[in-house]
Design a protein around this motif. Structure first.
Motif, PDB file in Angstrom:
ATOM      1  N   VAL A  88      17.442  -2.948 -11.118  1.00 42.41           N
ATOM      2  CA  VAL A  88      16.233  -1.934 -10.728  1.00 42.41           C
ATOM      3  C   VAL A  88      15.080  -2.184 -11.636  1.00 42.41           C
ATOM      4  O   VAL A  88      14.959  -2.553 -12.414  1.00 42.41           O
ATOM      5  CB  VAL A  88      17.169  -0.399 -11.492  1.00 42.41           C
ATOM      6  CG1 VAL A  88      15.680   0.851 -10.960  1.00 42.41           C
ATOM      7  CG2 VAL A  88      18.592  -0.233 -10.465  1.00 42.41           C
ATOM      8  N   VAL A  89      14.110  -2.146 -10.781  1.00 38.09           N
ATOM      9  CA  VAL A  89      12.971  -2.713 -11.026  1.00 38.09           C
ATOM     10  C   VAL A  89      12.168  -0.886 -11.673  1.00 38.09           C
ATOM     11  O   VAL A  89      12.390  -0.098 -11.562  1.00 38.09           O
ATOM     12  CB  VAL A  89      12.038  -3.481  -9.967  1.00 38.09           C
ATOM     13  CG1 VAL A  89      10.919  -3.869 -10.935  1.00 38.09           C
ATOM     14  CG2 VAL A  89      12.727  -4.152  -9.550  1.00 38.09           C
ATOM     15  N   THR A  90      11.427  -1.418 -12.914  1.00 38.26           N
ATOM     16  CA  THR A  90      11.228  -0.028 -13.525  1.00 38.26           C
ATOM     17  C   THR A  90      10.261   0.100 -14.097  1.00 38.26           C
ATOM     18  O   THR A  90       9.333  -1.083 -14.255  1.00 38.26           O
ATOM     19  CB  THR A  90      11.867   0.125 -15.281  1.00 38.26           C
ATOM     20  OG1 THR A  90      12.198  -0.590 -15.646  1.00 38.26           O
ATOM     21  CG2 THR A  90      14.245   0.305 -14.740  1.00 38.26           C
ATOM     22  N   LYS A  98      18.418   6.369  -8.431  1.00 37.55           N
ATOM     23  CA  LYS A  98      18.906   7.507  -8.061  1.00 37.55           C
ATOM     24  C   LYS A  98      17.301   8.971  -9.332  1.00 37.55           C
ATOM     25  O   LYS A  98      17.382   9.502  -8.236  1.00 37.55           O
ATOM     26  CB  LYS A  98      19.674   8.477  -7.810  1.00 37.55           C
ATOM     27  CG  LYS A  98      21.259   8.311  -7.041  1.00 37.55           C
ATOM     28  CD  LYS A  98      21.988   9.243  -7.060  1.00 37.55           C
ATOM     29  CE  LYS A  98      23.396   8.225  -5.585  1.00 37.55           C
ATOM     30  NZ  LYS A  98      24.161   8.579  -5.491  1.00 37.55           N
ATOM     31  N   ILE A  99      18.302   8.320 -10.168  1.00 40.48           N
ATOM     32  CA  ILE A  99      17.641   9.042 -11.266  1.00 40.48           C
ATOM     33  C   ILE A  99      16.195   8.407 -11.282  1.00 40.48           C
ATOM     34  O   ILE A  99      15.031   9.334 -11.065  1.00 40.48           O
ATOM     35  CB  ILE A  99      18.049   8.870 -12.473  1.00 40.48           C
ATOM     36  CG1 ILE A  99      19.681   9.133 -12.438  1.00 40.48           C
ATOM     37  CG2 ILE A  99      17.393   9.500 -13.868  1.00 40.48           C
ATOM     38  CD1 ILE A  99      20.037   8.254 -13.996  1.00 40.48           C
ATOM     39  N   PHE A 126       0.976  -1.334   0.599  1.00 39.87           N
ATOM     40  CA  PHE A 126       0.034  -0.266  -0.269  1.00 39.87           C
ATOM     41  C   PHE A 126       0.911   1.093  -0.227  1.00 39.87           C
ATOM     42  O   PHE A 126       0.209   2.436  -0.586  1.00 39.87           O
ATOM     43  CB  PHE A 126      -1.305   0.072   1.107  1.00 39.87           C
ATOM     44  CG  PHE A 126      -2.423  -0.663   0.797  1.00 39.87           C
ATOM     45  CD1 PHE A 126      -3.373  -0.167  -0.151  1.00 39.87           C
ATOM     46  CD2 PHE A 126      -1.977  -1.824   0.900  1.00 39.87           C
ATOM     47  CE1 PHE A 126      -4.335  -1.084   0.153  1.00 39.87           C
ATOM     48  CE2 PHE A 126      -3.334  -3.054   1.689  1.00 39.87           C
ATOM     49  CZ  PHE A 126      -4.656  -1.835   0.626  1.00 39.87           C
ATOM     50  N   GLN A 127       1.843   1.012   0.464  1.00 42.35           N
ATOM     51  CA  GLN A 127       2.771   2.503   0.764  1.00 42.35           C
ATOM     52  C   GLN A 127       3.731   2.533  -0.607  1.00 42.35           C
ATOM     53  O   GLN A 127       3.962   1.901  -0.800  1.00 42.35           O
ATOM     54  CB  GLN A 127       3.698   2.356   1.897  1.00 42.35           C
ATOM     55  CG  GLN A 127       2.967   3.160   2.592  1.00 42.35           C
ATOM     56  CD  GLN A 127       2.176   4.535   3.256  1.00 42.35           C
ATOM     57  OE1 GLN A 127       2.814   5.286   1.753  1.00 42.35           O
ATOM     58  NE2 GLN A 127       1.538   5.285   4.253  1.00 42.35           N
ATOM     59  N   TYR A 128       5.027   3.563  -0.549  1.00 35.90           N
ATOM     60  CA  TYR A 128       5.724   4.178  -0.833  1.00 35.90           C
ATOM     61  C   TYR A 128       6.422   3.140  -0.902  1.00 35.90           C
ATOM     62  O   TYR A 128       7.138   2.464   0.036  1.00 35.90           O
ATOM     63  CB  TYR A 128       5.987   5.507  -1.442  1.00 35.90           C
ATOM     64  CG  TYR A 128       5.185   6.612  -1.333  1.00 35.90           C
ATOM     65  CD1 TYR A 128       5.177   7.010  -2.926  1.00 35.90           C
ATOM     66  CD2 TYR A 128       4.794   7.238  -0.478  1.00 35.90           C
ATOM     67  CE1 TYR A 128       4.025   8.356  -2.970  1.00 35.90           C
ATOM     68  CE2 TYR A 128       4.016   8.348  -1.028  1.00 35.90           C
ATOM     69  CZ  TYR A 128       3.649   8.720  -2.152  1.00 35.90           C
ATOM     70  OH  TYR A 128       2.786   9.871  -2.653  1.00 35.90           O
ATOM     71  N   GLY A 129       7.743   2.447  -2.166  1.00 41.22           N
ATOM     72  CA  GLY A 129       8.455   1.151  -1.720  1.00 41.22           C
ATOM     73  C   GLY A 129       9.883   2.229  -2.249  1.00 41.22           C
ATOM     74  O   GLY A 129       9.906   2.831  -2.758  1.00 41.22           O
ATOM     75  N   PRO A 130      10.582   0.870  -2.142  1.00 37.98           N
ATOM     76  CA  PRO A 130      12.188   1.459  -2.981  1.00 37.98           C
ATOM     77  C   PRO A 130      12.453   1.846  -4.559  1.00 37.98           C
ATOM     78  O   PRO A 130      11.457   1.190  -5.236  1.00 37.98           O
ATOM     79  CB  PRO A 130      13.209   0.126  -2.607  1.00 37.98           C
ATOM     80  CG  PRO A 130      11.751  -0.801  -1.855  1.00 37.98           C
ATOM     81  CD  PRO A 130      10.380   0.016  -1.400  1.00 37.98           C
ATOM     82  N   SER A 131      12.600   2.509  -4.665  1.00 33.14           N
ATOM     83  CA  SER A 131      12.884   2.810  -5.460  1.00 33.14           C
ATOM     84  C   SER A 131      14.418   2.176  -6.411  1.00 33.14           C
ATOM     85  O   SER A 131      13.492   1.979  -7.799  1.00 33.14           O
ATOM     86  CB  SER A 131      13.561   4.749  -6.029  1.00 33.14           C
ATOM     87  OG  SER A 131      13.102   5.627  -5.335  1.00 33.14           O
ATOM     88  N   ILE A 147      11.500  10.729 -11.109  1.00 38.64           N
ATOM     89  CA  ILE A 147      11.381  10.516 -12.568  1.00 38.64           C
ATOM     90  C   ILE A 147       9.664   9.647 -11.895  1.00 38.64           C
ATOM     91  O   ILE A 147       8.984  10.643 -11.594  1.00 38.64           O
ATOM     92  CB  ILE A 147      11.505   9.461 -13.576  1.00 38.64           C
ATOM     93  CG1 ILE A 147      12.928  10.536 -13.835  1.00 38.64           C
ATOM     94  CG2 ILE A 147      10.859   9.615 -14.551  1.00 38.64           C
ATOM     95  CD1 ILE A 147      13.857  10.149 -14.894  1.00 38.64           C
ATOM     96  N   THR A 148       9.711   8.392 -11.583  1.00 41.20           N
ATOM     97  CA  THR A 148       8.067   8.491 -11.050  1.00 41.20           C
ATOM     98  C   THR A 148       8.617   7.442  -9.414  1.00 41.20           C
ATOM     99  O   THR A 148       7.421   6.825  -9.344  1.00 41.20           O
ATOM    100  CB  THR A 148       8.513   6.409 -11.578  1.00 41.20           C
ATOM    101  OG1 THR A 148       9.639   5.697 -11.525  1.00 41.20           O
ATOM    102  CG2 THR A 148       7.890   6.648 -13.238  1.00 41.20           C
ATOM    103  N   VAL A 149       9.151   8.356  -9.026  1.00 41.06           N
ATOM    104  CA  VAL A 149       9.762   7.436  -7.475  1.00 41.06           C
ATOM    105  C   VAL A 149       9.897   6.235  -7.111  1.00 41.06           C
ATOM    106  O   VAL A 149      10.885   5.480  -6.958  1.00 41.06           O
ATOM    107  CB  VAL A 149       8.659   8.103  -6.800  1.00 41.06           C
ATOM    108  CG1 VAL A 149       8.335   7.566  -4.783  1.00 41.06           C
ATOM    109  CG2 VAL A 149       8.230   9.640  -7.125  1.00 41.06           C
TER     110      VAL A 149
END
Length: 431
Positions: A104-106, A282-283, A73-78, A287-289
């Motif tokens: 990195v999951v995009t 970091k980038i 439900f929450q924001y997660g790691p970038s 962009i999409t958090v």
């Protein structure tokens, strides 16, 4: 307003809109344009099963109900929630053995392209090399990021390392810095070609010798029949390959989950060494958090259901696409027997998998011709000129076979043959 970024006016940006417009205006037409997965494999109940499986997985790891709830439900790691599962799957399916922190999951593979180009292209003299023809997603991303693209024409059997090396050296003589080469080595979009194993080794050796990176985009391997040539990343001894992946074809595009493997070492400002993946994260945070936790959970559930072996989960899907490709190639032989091929000047390639093949025709296959095909003959295809960054492909069309049934193929190829006959007749009458 007229002072927008010039990239938005680039013709590449209009290609998909134009195809969508043609499709909407001619709903009765048979379309060989979209490279979409076949919807017969989708079941809405799968999503609930995948989500439940992942939630149970988190609980089995000892996560409390509050922690499980927070994870989805929450924001997660970038960098992503499911990197370990992706790592296990890549090791099982592709022989790619990398640490989870190098992933990195995009938001789809398209974001992986943007992140990678943003990190690598650091100056006005930096250059990205691509094949011609080339997937428009990478050239469109480069255009929006003001990254210079240099196209290297494919030969009949695909990209030549000798041609690529000559282009790299020529750019250096001009004072520019080739940073990376973008390739789709397996059943490429748009041409359908597959890079031979020998060429893969040559490309890796050349990349190390000339100090360039390889961006490997590989969405079609796990939906193609038979054994596959090893990925560039699995052969990569020098950390020259940034592997760009996607679950849009192997699972479902609605999830919008992709990933980048970026295990290249990076020297940080404080003198310590990290991974390129850390910089991409970091980038991404700006962009999409983060990539949707629910989407990641659905993908994770599918990976758990197959013990990471999507190749086994997708065996039926791969067989289906392989059968449709064979049926289409047989249909072309039926519609264009040798004498008719010779008379019309038509030929095509014969991919062993993937979603696409290309057809050479003796007239200009542009948007106007596509409009006539849709309007007068009820068949839609994609002009290959869309995929040539520096021009070309004017007499070639792309046929996508992934979204069509056998009936569609039979009727669509008959309509296509009638259209080609009409174009050839019209051209001859003007001469």
């Amino acid at each position: 307003m007229a002072d927008l970024h010039p990239g938005v006016a680039d013709p590449v940006m209009d290609t998909m809109n134009f195809l969508n417009e043609v499709t909407l205006n001619h709903p009765e037409a048979i379309s060989f344009a979209p490279g979409r997965p076949y919807e017969g494999f989708f079941d809405t109940e799968q999503i609930f099963a995948h989500l439940r499986r992942y939630l149970d997985h988190l609980a089995a790891q000892g996560r409390s109900p509050a922690e499980v709830r927070r994870a989805v439900f929450q924001y997660g790691p970038s960098a992503g929630l499911i990197r370990e599962l992706i790592t296990d799957s890549l090791r099982a399916d592709e022989g790619i053995d990398v640490p989870a922190e190098s992933i990195v999951v995009t938001v789809g593979c398209q974001e992986a392209m943007f992140l990678t180009l943003r990190a690598l292209i650091s100056g006005a003299d930096d250059v990205l090399l691509v094949s011609s023809p080339c997937y428009v997603g990478i050239t469109g991303a480069a255009r929006l990021l003001d990254a210079e693209v240099v196209a290297v024409g494919e030969r009949e059997d695909g990209l030549s390392c000798a041609d690529l090396e000559a282009a790299i050296l020529a750019e250096r003589l001009r004072g520019r810095k080739p940073r990376a080469v973008y390739v789709v080595p397996d059943h490429s979009n748009p041409s359908g070609t597959t890079m031979p194993l020998k060429t893969r080794h040559e490309l890796l050796d050349m990349a190390d010798r000339l100090d360039v990176l390889i961006l490997e985009d590989n969405p079609y391997r796990l939906v193609s029949p038979g054994s596959q040539v090893p990925t560039l990343k699995s052969l990569d001894q020098y950390r020259r390959v940034i592997h760009l992946g996607s679950y849009s074809k192997s699972l479902f595009p609605g999830a919008r989950v992709g990933y980048a493997i970026a295990d290249q070492p990076v020297l940080k400002a404080d003198g310590t060494t990290g991974l390129l993946a850390d910089e991409l994260a970091k980038i991404k945070s700006m962009i999409t958090v983060n990539t949707s936790a629910l989407s990641q959970a659905a993908v994770a559930g599918a990976l758990l259901a197959s013990s990471g072996r999507l190749s086994e989960l997708n065996a039926g899907m791969a067989a289906h696409y392989g059968d449709t490709m064979r049926f289409t190639l047989q249909g072309l032989e039926r519609e264009f027997p040798a004498d008719r091929r010779a008379r019309l000047g038509v030929s095509w390639n014969m991919p062993g998998g993937g979603f696409f093949l290309t057809l050479q025709v003796p007239f200009c296959a542009d948007n106007d011709a596509l409009g006539r095909a849709a309007r007068e003959f009820g068949v839609i295809w994609t002009p290959m000129s869309y995929f040539h960054p520096e021009g070309g492909g004017d007499r070639t069309i792309r046929l996508a076979i992934s979204y069509v049934t056998h009936t569609d193929v039979t009727d669509g190829l008959r309509r296509l043959a009638d259209f080609i006959e009409s174009e050839v007749a019209a051209a001859r009458s003007h001469n």
